[in-house]
Design a protein around this motif. Structure first.
Motif, PDB file in Angstrom:
ATOM      1  N   ARG A 245      -8.107  -8.488  17.044  1.00 48.53           N
ATOM      2  CA  ARG A 245      -7.195  -8.102  15.979  1.00 48.53           C
ATOM      3  C   ARG A 245      -7.301  -6.607  15.722  1.00 48.53           C
ATOM      4  O   ARG A 245      -8.386  -6.007  15.808  1.00 48.53           O
ATOM      5  N   ARG A 246      -6.186  -5.995  15.364  1.00 51.87           N
ATOM      6  CA  ARG A 246      -6.146  -4.564  15.101  1.00 51.87           C
ATOM      7  C   ARG A 246      -6.129  -4.251  13.612  1.00 51.87           C
ATOM      8  O   ARG A 246      -6.334  -3.099  13.218  1.00 51.87           O
ATOM      9  N   LYS A 247      -5.865  -5.222  12.782  1.00 51.52           N
ATOM     10  CA  LYS A 247      -5.764  -5.000  11.343  1.00 51.52           C
ATOM     11  C   LYS A 247      -6.138  -6.276  10.621  1.00 51.52           C
ATOM     12  O   LYS A 247      -6.156  -7.371  11.202  1.00 51.52           O
ATOM     13  N   GLY A 248      -6.435  -6.105   9.324  1.00 46.90           N
ATOM     14  CA  GLY A 248      -6.761  -7.247   8.502  1.00 46.90           C
ATOM     15  C   GLY A 248      -5.594  -7.657   7.624  1.00 46.90           C
ATOM     16  O   GLY A 248      -4.424  -7.536   8.010  1.00 46.90           O
ATOM     17  N   ALA A 249      -5.897  -8.121   6.421  1.00 43.54           N
ATOM     18  CA  ALA A 249      -4.862  -8.603   5.505  1.00 43.54           C
ATOM     19  C   ALA A 249      -4.053  -7.434   4.955  1.00 43.54           C
ATOM     20  O   ALA A 249      -4.535  -6.309   4.822  1.00 43.54           O
ATOM     21  N   ARG A 250      -2.812  -7.729   4.626  1.00 46.02           N
ATOM     22  CA  ARG A 250      -1.923  -6.712   4.065  1.00 46.02           C
ATOM     23  C   ARG A 250      -2.364  -6.355   2.646  1.00 46.02           C
ATOM     24  O   ARG A 250      -2.691  -7.233   1.832  1.00 46.02           O
ATOM     25  N   LEU A 251      -2.361  -5.037   2.340  1.00 48.14           N
ATOM     26  CA  LEU A 251      -2.738  -4.546   1.023  1.00 48.14           C
ATOM     27  C   LEU A 251      -1.489  -4.230   0.203  1.00 48.14           C
ATOM     28  O   LEU A 251      -0.404  -4.018   0.764  1.00 48.14           O
ATOM     29  N   PRO A 252      -1.611  -4.183  -1.117  1.00 45.17           N
ATOM     30  CA  PRO A 252      -0.455  -3.775  -1.929  1.00 45.17           C
ATOM     31  C   PRO A 252      -0.019  -2.360  -1.582  1.00 45.17           C
ATOM     32  O   PRO A 252      -0.832  -1.501  -1.197  1.00 45.17           O
ATOM     33  N   THR A 253       1.271  -2.099  -1.722  1.00 51.41           N
ATOM     34  CA  THR A 253       1.770  -0.749  -1.483  1.00 51.41           C
ATOM     35  C   THR A 253       1.322   0.182  -2.598  1.00 51.41           C
ATOM     36  O   THR A 253       0.924  -0.243  -3.691  1.00 51.41           O
ATOM     37  N   LEU A 254       1.400   1.479  -2.325  1.00 53.49           N
ATOM     38  CA  LEU A 254       1.002   2.457  -3.330  1.00 53.49           C
ATOM     39  C   LEU A 254       1.944   2.431  -4.529  1.00 53.49           C
ATOM     40  O   LEU A 254       1.524   2.748  -5.654  1.00 53.49           O
ATOM     41  N   ALA A 255       3.195   2.081  -4.310  1.00 51.45           N
ATOM     42  CA  ALA A 255       4.127   1.955  -5.435  1.00 51.45           C
ATOM     43  C   ALA A 255       3.691   0.833  -6.373  1.00 51.45           C
ATOM     44  O   ALA A 255       3.798   0.949  -7.607  1.00 51.45           O
ATOM     45  N   GLU A 256       3.194  -0.281  -5.815  1.00 52.98           N
ATOM     46  CA  GLU A 256       2.707  -1.373  -6.645  1.00 52.98           C
ATOM     47  C   GLU A 256       1.430  -0.979  -7.387  1.00 52.98           C
ATOM     48  O   GLU A 256       1.237  -1.346  -8.556  1.00 52.98           O
ATOM     49  N   ILE A 257       0.551  -0.232  -6.712  1.00 53.30           N
ATOM     50  CA  ILE A 257      -0.669   0.233  -7.377  1.00 53.30           C
ATOM     51  C   ILE A 257      -0.332   1.203  -8.501  1.00 53.30           C
ATOM     52  O   ILE A 257      -0.962   1.188  -9.574  1.00 53.30           O
ATOM     53  N   LEU A 258       0.676   2.028  -8.288  1.00 48.33           N
ATOM     54  CA  LEU A 258       1.100   2.973  -9.322  1.00 48.33           C
ATOM     55  C   LEU A 258       1.616   2.252 -10.561  1.00 48.33           C
ATOM     56  O   LEU A 258       1.358   2.684 -11.701  1.00 48.33           O
ATOM     57  N   ALA A 259       2.319   1.156 -10.367  1.00 43.68           N
ATOM     58  CA  ALA A 259       2.902   0.432 -11.496  1.00 43.68           C
ATOM     59  C   ALA A 259       1.929  -0.524 -12.166  1.00 43.68           C
ATOM     60  O   ALA A 259       2.178  -0.963 -13.299  1.00 43.68           O
ATOM     61  N   ALA A 260       0.832  -0.862 -11.506  1.00 47.10           N
ATOM     62  CA  ALA A 260      -0.110  -1.831 -12.054  1.00 47.10           C
ATOM     63  C   ALA A 260      -0.864  -1.247 -13.249  1.00 47.10           C
ATOM     64  O   ALA A 260      -1.312  -0.090 -13.216  1.00 47.10           O
ATOM     65  N   THR A 261      -1.012  -2.029 -14.283  1.00 42.72           N
ATOM     66  CA  THR A 261      -1.745  -1.569 -15.471  1.00 42.72           C
ATOM     67  C   THR A 261      -3.253  -1.617 -15.276  1.00 42.72           C
ATOM     68  O   THR A 261      -4.001  -0.999 -16.036  1.00 42.72           O
ATOM     69  N   SER A 262      -3.725  -2.344 -14.278  1.00 44.54           N
ATOM     70  CA  SER A 262      -5.164  -2.462 -14.038  1.00 44.54           C
ATOM     71  C   SER A 262      -5.719  -1.320 -13.173  1.00 44.54           C
ATOM     72  O   SER A 262      -6.927  -1.288 -12.928  1.00 44.54           O
ATOM     73  N   THR A 263      -4.878  -0.408 -12.706  1.00 42.24           N
ATOM     74  CA  THR A 263      -5.335   0.692 -11.856  1.00 42.24           C
ATOM     75  C   THR A 263      -6.195   1.653 -12.662  1.00 42.24           C
ATOM     76  O   THR A 263      -5.809   2.079 -13.760  1.00 42.24           O
ATOM     77  N   HIS A 264      -7.352   1.975 -12.112  1.00 44.30           N
ATOM     78  CA  HIS A 264      -8.269   2.909 -12.774  1.00 44.30           C
ATOM     79  C   HIS A 264      -7.955   4.332 -12.312  1.00 44.30           C
ATOM     80  O   HIS A 264      -7.962   4.615 -11.111  1.00 44.30           O
TER      81      HIS A 264
END
Length: 450
Positions: A245-264
């Motif tokens: 395998r060349r990659k693992g599980a898909r991560l949230p996009t940076l746009a989703e991280i930007l909008a998330a209220t839990s982002t530190h």
């Protein structure tokens, strides 16, 4: 002909091995003329300011650019060595690669093309211009007397259009190809240094980033907020069938991280934020794998940036070395703005876009030489006394806190003119006072400065 002060000779003599003896003499005249000449940087104006307006063999000075056998790339290596020894003797060395358009017209300029004008265009307004496209490699070094980082041009190459290459049966090289070759060339010249390459979003390509990573260069550039990021590939268990395998599980996009209220978010102060003294921003960062179908897998550290006062839109950066500190990544990246400052200073004070060469070899040499003159002037200023290089041209309506390149160029010019004006002679008992006459070179500089 004007002569250089002794403190400058050590810098210029380093380039002597590039030329044969006769061409070296003519090249020195062109260099001094380019330093002193106001306005256009044509060979004729350089000869006038050097006091050689009556030189019958003036064509020999044109041939330094159009025919003489010397290698600009070898000169770039010498220049890089001088700059590194003077301004960045140790520690990480930050370099930048960017392209610029030199607006030129004329039927005999074969390599010109039609490009988007980055200065006059915007997101909503597209402006095309005719000219030459140059790719430049610059050293981003702190200048002690200026109190800021300057982009010092080292290696510049002509990047012609695809149509030009097709008409002549040449293989076309994209800007990514030129940038990759220049960065790897700097790697070969400086094998033991920690190289940090900062670029704009045009170089945010997986093939380019993978080449930098394999070449031992840490690349920092922008990253799309919707980029497909993944976790690293899990360890392969013994006996597993199929390709790894060349990659693992898909991560949230940076746009989703930007909008998330839990982002530190972490507050960081960044000096020299695009011309400002200091800017307070908020960042968050993590590591990931960037991958796209059929392209190399590049492990990165992404840094998401936002302004607490909403003065600019959120943006993201990537670094091909996941171990780097996020705050340091941002500080390195904001140095890239100085590249645009250098291009503008070179147009305003070094005569780029005013030269009038028509042969292919002279065109390919003149603009890189004028850009390299920016770095040579900075090297010369480093040899001046501290009081001279810190002089600032002040006015009642304009307060300048730190010297800029125009002040540095003026300090170098003063040192050269002082060398010509205050030459002592042997004492003679029968000497008589001679009426002062304004030299022709001075009259040309003062009266034709527009």
């Amino acid at each position: 002909m004007p002569h250089l002060p002794t403190r400058f000779v050590g810098i210029i003599i380093a380039f002597a091995p590039l030329f044969v003896h006769r061409s070296w003499k003519h090249a020195q005249v062109l260099l001094i003329g380019a330093l002193l000449a106001p306005g256009q940087r044509t060979v004729a104006s350089l000869l006038r300011i050097a006091g050689l307006s009556r030189e019958r063999h003036f064509v020999n000075y044109h041939r330094v650019l159009s025919r003489a056998a010397w290698c600009p790339r070898a000169g770039a290596r010498i220049l890089l060595g001088l700059l590194v020894d003077t301004f960045v003797p140790d520690g990480p060395m930050v370099i930048a690669i960017d392209d610029t358009i030199e607006r030129r017209r004329g039927r005999r300029i074969k390599a010109k093309g039609i490009y988007r004008d980055p200065v006059r265009s915007s997101d909503a307004h597209f402006v095309k211009t005719s000219g030459l496209r140059w790719m430049s490699l610059m050293l981003l070094a702190p200048i002690p007397w200026a109190g800021r980082v300057w982009a010092l041009p080292v290696l510049t190459a002509l990047a012609p259009s695809e149509r030009f290459c097709q008409e002549r049966g040449h293989r076309h090289k994209t800007l990514l190809d030129w940038g990759r070759q220049m960065a790897l060339q700097a790697r070969r010249w400086l094998p033991g240094r920690d190289l940090i390459l900062v670029t704009d979003s045009g170089f945010s390509a997986l093939l380019f980033l993978d080449a930098m990573r394999r070449g031992g260069i840490t690349a920092i550039t922008r990253l799309r907020l919707d980029a497909a990021l993944y976790e690293p590939a899990p360890m392969r268990l013994p006996g597993t069938l199929g390709r790894p395998r060349r990659k693992g599980a898909r991560l949230p996009t940076l746009a989703e991280i930007l909008a998330a209220t839990s982002t530190h978010w972490r507050t960081v102060r960044v000096p020299g934020w695009y011309g400002a003294a200091e800017r307070t921003i908020e960042i968050t960062s993590a590591t990931a794998v960037w991958q796209h179908g059929g392209l190399p897998v590049v492990p990165i550290r992404w840094v998401l940036i936002r302004d607490p006062l909403n003065r600019f839109a959120p943006q993201a950066l990537l670094c091909t070395d996941p171990t780097r500190d996020p705050a340091q990544i941002v500080r390195w990246f904001v140095r890239r703005w100085q590249v645009e400052v250098t291009f503008q200073e070179a147009r305003s004070h070094l005569g780029i876009e005013t030269q009038r060469q028509w042969s292919d070899k002279a065109i390919a040499r003149t603009t890189p030489c004028l850009l390299a003159l920016f770095s040579i002037v900075t090297l010369m200023a480093s040899r001046l006394p501290a009081r001279e290089r810190r002089q600032v041209e002040q006015a009642a309506w304009y307060r300048k806190p730190q010297p800029t390149f125009s002040d540095t160029l003026a300090a170098v010019r003063r040192a050269i003119w002082r060398e010509q004006a205050f030459v002592t002679s042997r004492r003679r008992s029968d000497s008589t006072k001679v009426r002062f006459a304004l030299p022709d070179a001075w009259a040309y500089a003062l009266c034709h400065a527009a």
